[in-house]
Design a protein around this motif. Sequence first.
Motif, short mmCIF file in Angstrom:
data_model
loop_
_atom_site.label_atom_id
_atom_site.label_comp_id
_atom_site.label_asym_id
_atom_site.label_seq_id
_atom_site.Cartn_x
_atom_site.Cartn_y
_atom_site.Cartn_z
N GLY A 76 -5.39 -1.17 0.35
CA GLY A 76 -4.52 -1.56 -0.76
C GLY A 76 -5.00 -1.02 -2.08
N GLN A 77 -6.30 -1.06 -2.31
CA GLN A 77 -6.86 -0.53 -3.55
C GLN A 77 -6.60 0.98 -3.67
N ALA A 78 -6.77 1.69 -2.56
CA ALA A 78 -6.52 3.13 -2.57
C ALA A 78 -5.03 3.42 -2.78
N PRO A 85 2.41 1.09 -5.22
CA PRO A 85 2.27 -0.36 -5.28
C PRO A 85 2.94 -1.09 -4.12
N THR A 86 4.00 -0.51 -3.58
CA THR A 86 4.68 -1.15 -2.45
C THR A 86 3.77 -1.15 -1.22
N GLY A 87 3.14 -0.01 -0.94
CA GLY A 87 2.21 0.07 0.17
C GLY A 87 1.01 -0.82 -0.05
N ALA A 91 -0.48 -3.89 2.26
CA ALA A 91 -1.87 -3.94 2.72
C ALA A 91 -2.53 -5.24 2.31
N PHE A 92 -2.27 -5.68 1.08
CA PHE A 92 -2.85 -6.95 0.62
C PHE A 92 -2.31 -8.13 1.43
#
Length: 108
Positions: A76-78, A85-87, A91-92
């Motif tokens: 998510g950070q990557a 931001p959607t991806g 992930a988060f």
Amino acid sequence: MAATLTATQQFLEQGDLTRASQIYAQIVQQNPKSGTAWQGLGRIALQANQPEKALELFKVALQLLPSDPDAYYDLGQALLATDNPTGAKLAFEAALKKKNTHLPTCLA
């Protein structure tokens, strides 16, 4: 190998990304299924402002560590760093599904 991973973490905490990267790369050469080493390489790439590289490394780590919420968080950070931001949100959310009290994700 656990001792080597611990020593590498210490290099990271000291800001010695070069040394940590070298050790993680050696671990990956010896054991390509070390998700922790792939994850470490991804974290180094992200710290070195190489988000695309980090993204690819985190994808490998996630394949090897599918139940680790940290792997989803790192991905998510990557994704955030690569303007996705959607991806990142997905992930988060996956990290929280793995562990609903995963503190880094709760704070993201």
